[in-house]
Design a protein around this motif. Structure first.
Motif, PDB file in Angstrom:
ATOM      1  N   PRO A 155      -2.924   1.713  -4.293  1.00 36.33           N
ATOM      2  CA  PRO A 155      -2.493   3.109  -4.260  1.00 36.33           C
ATOM      3  C   PRO A 155      -3.415   3.989  -3.415  1.00 36.33           C
ATOM      4  O   PRO A 155      -4.619   3.751  -3.332  1.00 36.33           O
ATOM      5  N   MET A 210       1.415   4.685 -10.340  1.00 33.31           N
ATOM      6  CA  MET A 210       0.304   4.204  -9.525  1.00 33.31           C
ATOM      7  C   MET A 210      -0.486   3.127 -10.270  1.00 33.31           C
ATOM      8  O   MET A 210      -0.837   2.090  -9.708  1.00 33.31           O
ATOM      9  N   ILE A 220      -6.812   5.524 -12.367  1.00 34.74           N
ATOM     10  CA  ILE A 220      -6.786   4.652 -11.196  1.00 34.74           C
ATOM     11  C   ILE A 220      -8.190   4.118 -10.923  1.00 34.74           C
ATOM     12  O   ILE A 220      -9.157   4.866 -10.950  1.00 34.74           O
ATOM     13  N   TYR A 226       1.395   5.669  -1.158  1.00 34.36           N
ATOM     14  CA  TYR A 226       0.689   6.902  -1.506  1.00 34.36           C
ATOM     15  C   TYR A 226       1.585   7.807  -2.331  1.00 34.36           C
ATOM     16  O   TYR A 226       2.808   7.745  -2.252  1.00 34.36           O
ATOM     17  N   ALA A 265      -8.315   1.224  -4.454  1.00 36.68           N
ATOM     18  CA  ALA A 265      -7.459   2.392  -4.248  1.00 36.68           C
ATOM     19  C   ALA A 265      -8.236   3.365  -3.373  1.00 36.68           C
ATOM     20  O   ALA A 265      -9.459   3.305  -3.298  1.00 36.68           O
ATOM     21  N   GLN A 290      -0.876  -0.741  -9.271  1.00 32.86           N
ATOM     22  CA  GLN A 290      -2.233  -1.233  -9.019  1.00 32.86           C
ATOM     23  C   GLN A 290      -2.530  -2.458  -9.891  1.00 32.86           C
ATOM     24  O   GLN A 290      -3.139  -3.420  -9.428  1.00 32.86           O
ATOM     25  N   THR A 332       0.889  -1.159   0.000  1.00 30.68           N
ATOM     26  CA  THR A 332       0.000   0.000   0.000  1.00 30.68           C
ATOM     27  C   THR A 332       0.928   1.210   0.000  1.00 30.68           C
ATOM     28  O   THR A 332       1.857   1.279   0.801  1.00 30.68           O
TER      29      THR A 332
END
Length: 186
Positions: free
Chosen positions: A65, A55, A108, A34, A115, A59, A32
């Motif tokens: 993300p 990202m 995303i 950011y 996410a 993913q 995980t």
């Protein structure tokens, strides 16, 4: 070539604290992570593209993300690379945040908890400032802060106290989200 090795080969990983653990998490879709975005305009720009591609790639490999939008830190304004203060109204910031959310959703997948999209205004704007200074401000050295490139650039023209607090607020935003799950302190 593993995903982690691919990221290293592309120059997307420069430093890690526990490489074996990070490599295992990324390669097995268990990380995980950011990436932060400051909503200082109403559109993402080409500089955000590489972060969004990273990202998306992570993913697609099963990693989760977190898009951290800096609605709270935008209330102060990042002094980096600026000659003047950058003050936006709360309405302008919210408009920019809304635009970012819509644009990020094209890259995303935020469905089914795949996410997260969070706004640091949700917790920063509720902080008690004296408590913040006592809990977080005590962890910062003014001397070290003044050595930061973003402040050096502004010292000759003038740096407001508001802008000087950017680094503390930015770090508080990160710590407060991390402390919720880990009990972290400075």
């Amino acid at each position: 070539m593993t995903l982690y090795d691919e990221l290293v080969a592309r120059g997307l990983i420069a430093q890690v604290t526990d490489e074996a653990l990070i490599k295992d998490l990324i390669n097995n879709g268990k990380a995980t992570f950011y990436i932060g975005f400051d909503p200082t305009a109403d559109s993402l720009h080409v500089g955000h593209f590489m972060a969004l591609c990273l990202m998306k790639r992570l993913q697609m490999a099963g990693n989760k993300p977190i898009a951290l939008i800096g609605g709270g830190t935008a209330m102060i304004g990042d002094p980096s690379g600026r000659t003047d203060m950058r003050m936006l109204t709360p309405e302008q910031i919210q408009h920019n945040v809304d635009c970012f959310k819509k644009q990020m959703a094209r890259f995303i997948d935020f469905s089914d908890d795949k996410a997260l999209l969070v706004n640091n205004a949700d917790w920063l704007l509720n902080l008690n400032y004296v408590e913040l200074l006592r809990e977080v401000g005590a962890c910062f050295s003014v001397n070290n802060m003044l050595r930061a490139e973003c402040y050096k650039q502004r010292m000759e023209k003038g740096l407001s106290f508001l802008e000087f607090n950017y680094m503390i607020m930015h770090t508080a935003a990160t710590w407060s989200s991390a402390a919720t799950t880990s009990g972290a302190t400075c």
